[in-house]
Design a protein around this motif. Structure first.
Motif, PDB file in Angstrom:
ATOM      1  N   SER A 188       1.743 -18.410  14.689  1.00 27.65           N
ATOM      2  CA  SER A 188       1.896 -17.086  14.088  1.00 27.65           C
ATOM      3  C   SER A 188       0.666 -16.739  13.257  1.00 27.65           C
ATOM      4  O   SER A 188      -0.104 -17.616  12.853  1.00 27.65           O
ATOM      5  CB  SER A 188       3.142 -17.053  13.196  1.00 27.65           C
ATOM      6  N   SER A 189       0.495 -15.454  12.980  1.00 27.70           N
ATOM      7  CA  SER A 189      -0.646 -15.011  12.175  1.00 27.70           C
ATOM      8  C   SER A 189      -0.373 -13.611  11.628  1.00 27.70           C
ATOM      9  O   SER A 189       0.529 -12.910  12.091  1.00 27.70           O
ATOM     10  CB  SER A 189      -1.940 -14.993  13.007  1.00 27.70           C
ATOM     11  N   VAL A 190      -1.182 -13.223  10.648  1.00 23.79           N
ATOM     12  CA  VAL A 190      -1.061 -11.884  10.082  1.00 23.79           C
ATOM     13  C   VAL A 190      -2.432 -11.415   9.614  1.00 23.79           C
ATOM     14  O   VAL A 190      -3.243 -12.215   9.128  1.00 23.79           O
ATOM     15  CB  VAL A 190      -0.035 -11.839   8.918  1.00 23.79           C
ATOM     16  N   GLN A 191      -2.687 -10.137   9.803  1.00 19.71           N
ATOM     17  CA  GLN A 191      -3.924  -9.519   9.337  1.00 19.71           C
ATOM     18  C   GLN A 191      -3.562  -8.165   8.747  1.00 19.71           C
ATOM     19  O   GLN A 191      -2.929  -7.346   9.418  1.00 19.71           O
ATOM     20  CB  GLN A 191      -4.907  -9.364  10.494  1.00 19.71           C
ATOM     21  N   VAL A 192      -3.948  -7.937   7.465  1.00 22.11           N
ATOM     22  CA  VAL A 192      -3.490  -6.754   6.742  1.00 22.11           C
ATOM     23  C   VAL A 192      -4.660  -6.092   6.022  1.00 22.11           C
ATOM     24  O   VAL A 192      -5.537  -6.764   5.487  1.00 22.11           O
ATOM     25  CB  VAL A 192      -2.410  -7.138   5.701  1.00 22.11           C
ATOM     26  N   THR A 193      -4.636  -4.760   5.999  1.00 11.80           N
ATOM     27  CA  THR A 193      -5.582  -3.976   5.214  1.00 11.80           C
ATOM     28  C   THR A 193      -4.804  -3.105   4.232  1.00 11.80           C
ATOM     29  O   THR A 193      -3.854  -2.422   4.626  1.00 11.80           O
ATOM     30  CB  THR A 193      -6.449  -3.074   6.117  1.00 11.80           C
ATOM     31  N   LEU A 194      -5.210  -3.169   2.961  1.00 10.36           N
ATOM     32  CA  LEU A 194      -4.607  -2.340   1.911  1.00 10.36           C
ATOM     33  C   LEU A 194      -5.652  -1.320   1.457  1.00 10.36           C
ATOM     34  O   LEU A 194      -6.556  -1.660   0.692  1.00 10.36           O
ATOM     35  CB  LEU A 194      -4.188  -3.191   0.711  1.00 10.36           C
ATOM     36  N   PRO A 195      -5.565  -0.075   1.922  1.00 11.10           N
ATOM     37  CA  PRO A 195      -6.522   0.935   1.456  1.00 11.10           C
ATOM     38  C   PRO A 195      -6.260   1.277  -0.007  1.00 11.10           C
ATOM     39  O   PRO A 195      -5.124   1.564  -0.386  1.00 11.10           O
ATOM     40  CB  PRO A 195      -6.241   2.145   2.359  1.00 11.10           C
ATOM     41  N   LEU A 196      -7.299   1.234  -0.825  1.00 12.99           N
ATOM     42  CA  LEU A 196      -7.114   1.542  -2.240  1.00 12.99           C
ATOM     43  C   LEU A 196      -6.795   3.019  -2.459  1.00 12.99           C
ATOM     44  O   LEU A 196      -6.336   3.401  -3.529  1.00 12.99           O
ATOM     45  CB  LEU A 196      -8.341   1.117  -3.036  1.00 12.99           C
ATOM     46  N   ALA A 197      -6.988   3.831  -1.433  1.00 14.33           N
ATOM     47  CA  ALA A 197      -6.556   5.231  -1.518  1.00 14.33           C
ATOM     48  C   ALA A 197      -5.044   5.320  -1.692  1.00 14.33           C
ATOM     49  O   ALA A 197      -4.524   6.299  -2.223  1.00 14.33           O
ATOM     50  CB  ALA A 197      -6.986   5.990  -0.263  1.00 14.33           C
ATOM     51  N   GLY A 198      -4.316   4.282  -1.271  1.00 12.85           N
ATOM     52  CA  GLY A 198      -2.864   4.270  -1.388  1.00 12.85           C
ATOM     53  C   GLY A 198      -2.350   3.617  -2.652  1.00 12.85           C
ATOM     54  O   GLY A 198      -1.130   3.463  -2.821  1.00 12.85           O
ATOM     55  N   LEU A 199      -3.248   3.219  -3.558  1.00  7.77           N
ATOM     56  CA  LEU A 199      -2.832   2.581  -4.808  1.00  7.77           C
ATOM     57  C   LEU A 199      -2.108   3.582  -5.702  1.00  7.77           C
ATOM     58  O   LEU A 199      -2.581   4.698  -5.932  1.00  7.77           O
ATOM     59  CB  LEU A 199      -4.065   2.037  -5.540  1.00  7.77           C
ATOM     60  N   ASN A 200      -0.950   3.177  -6.217  1.00  6.97           N
ATOM     61  CA  ASN A 200      -0.138   4.079  -7.037  1.00  6.97           C
ATOM     62  C   ASN A 200       0.532   3.300  -8.149  1.00  6.97           C
ATOM     63  O   ASN A 200       1.416   2.484  -7.898  1.00  6.97           O
ATOM     64  CB  ASN A 200       0.915   4.765  -6.166  1.00  6.97           C
ATOM     65  N   SER A 201       0.090   3.553  -9.386  1.00  5.77           N
ATOM     66  CA  SER A 201       0.687   2.898 -10.556  1.00  5.77           C
ATOM     67  C   SER A 201       1.773   3.767 -11.177  1.00  5.77           C
ATOM     68  O   SER A 201       2.327   3.408 -12.214  1.00  5.77           O
ATOM     69  CB  SER A 201      -0.390   2.624 -11.604  1.00  5.77           C
ATOM     70  N   PHE A 202       2.024   4.934 -10.556  1.00  7.43           N
ATOM     71  CA  PHE A 202       2.998   5.918 -11.045  1.00  7.43           C
ATOM     72  C   PHE A 202       2.490   6.672 -12.265  1.00  7.43           C
ATOM     73  O   PHE A 202       3.223   7.439 -12.879  1.00  7.43           O
ATOM     74  CB  PHE A 202       4.359   5.263 -11.327  1.00  7.43           C
ATOM     75  N   VAL A 203       1.182   6.451 -12.624  1.00  8.93           N
ATOM     76  CA  VAL A 203       0.525   7.178 -13.714  1.00  8.93           C
ATOM     77  C   VAL A 203      -0.844   7.615 -13.189  1.00  8.93           C
ATOM     78  O   VAL A 203      -1.752   6.790 -13.060  1.00  8.93           O
ATOM     79  CB  VAL A 203       0.349   6.299 -14.971  1.00  8.93           C
ATOM     80  N   PRO A 204      -1.026   8.887 -12.852  1.00 12.75           N
ATOM     81  CA  PRO A 204      -2.264   9.334 -12.202  1.00 12.75           C
ATOM     82  C   PRO A 204      -3.544   8.942 -12.935  1.00 12.75           C
ATOM     83  O   PRO A 204      -4.525   8.523 -12.305  1.00 12.75           O
ATOM     84  CB  PRO A 204      -2.096  10.860 -12.142  1.00 12.75           C
ATOM     85  N   ASP A 205      -3.576   9.061 -14.265  1.00  9.88           N
ATOM     86  CA  ASP A 205      -4.787   8.692 -15.008  1.00  9.88           C
ATOM     87  C   ASP A 205      -5.090   7.210 -14.855  1.00  9.88           C
ATOM     88  O   ASP A 205      -6.257   6.816 -14.741  1.00  9.88           O
ATOM     89  CB  ASP A 205      -4.635   9.025 -16.499  1.00  9.88           C
ATOM     90  N   PHE A 206      -4.050   6.402 -14.842  1.00  5.53           N
ATOM     91  CA  PHE A 206      -4.253   4.960 -14.688  1.00  5.53           C
ATOM     92  C   PHE A 206      -4.701   4.621 -13.267  1.00  5.53           C
ATOM     93  O   PHE A 206      -5.508   3.720 -13.060  1.00  5.53           O
ATOM     94  CB  PHE A 206      -2.975   4.205 -15.057  1.00  5.53           C
ATOM     95  N   ASP A 207      -4.202   5.375 -12.276  1.00  4.42           N
ATOM     96  CA  ASP A 207      -4.669   5.176 -10.908  1.00  4.42           C
ATOM     97  C   ASP A 207      -6.185   5.350 -10.832  1.00  4.42           C
ATOM     98  O   ASP A 207      -6.889   4.548 -10.206  1.00  4.42           O
ATOM     99  CB  ASP A 207      -4.015   6.185  -9.953  1.00  4.42           C
TER     100      ASP A 207
END
Length: 196
Positions: A66-85
């Protein structure tokens, strides 16, 4: 007799779906990567990495294949506080303008008990690659009742150090250690769909 043989053949064919390596595409609508840390001892904020892309190969009979390959785009980062994002994406932390993605590519998958796996891989943040180990639980491998395709679902956890990846601002007041909790569903791609 023919009906019995046909029933046996169908049963074997259905059972074999998960008896060999199957390639799945992560479903970003049902995949969450949540980070949590200690802030000055007062709270434990979280941030969500969305828009996840990736491919998962799962072999129930031989998990080492088995294997896994993942990409996390930082455009999708969400801290639920826009200024902190914006602060998290800035050069103080992830420097997303220069390094827009976080990636994980497995190097080893091992059985770790009934329904459990240990997945070791290379995690790359800001072009710094370090090993990371995920403790994984298989939730389900079956035909998805809505998508009408083979699907698999996992939960996973790990703990990382921010300083290993060049995002160590405010340590030790803000904890170096970050806990990650991951849940994902993955589907066999539709026939003729782009499988990249």
């Amino acid at each position: 007799m023919k009906r019995i043989l046909l029933a046996v053949a169908l049963t074997l064919a259905t059972g074999s779906v998960f008896a060999e390596a199957v390639t799945y595409k992560l479903d970003p609508n049902h995949t969450n990567v949540l980070a949590s840390w200690n802030h000055l001892g007062f709270s434990h904020p979280t941030a969500h990495f969305g828009q996840v892309e990736g491919t998962l190969v799962y072999d129930a009979a031989n998990v080492g294949a088995s294997s896994v390959q993942v990409t996390l785009p930082l455009a999708g980062l969400n801290s639920f506080v826009p200024d902190f994002d914006e602060h998290l994406r800035s050069a103080d932390f992830f420097d997303a303008a220069k390094y827009p993605n976080i990636t994980f590519k497995s190097t080893k998958v091992e059985a770790a008990g009934a329904g459990k796996l240990k997945v070791t891989g290379d995690l790359t943040v800001k072009d710094q690659t370090k090993p990371a180990v995920l403790d994984v639980t298989l939730n389900k491998a079956a035909d998805h009742p809505m998508a009408k395709r083979a699907a698999v679902g996992f939960d996973a956890t790990t703990t990382l150090k921010r300083t290993d990846f060049g995002v160590g601002n405010y340590v030790p007041n803000v904890s170096d250690e970050v806990q990650l909790r991951i849940t994902t569903e993955a589907l066999v791609p539709k026939a003729g769909a782009d499988k990249k």
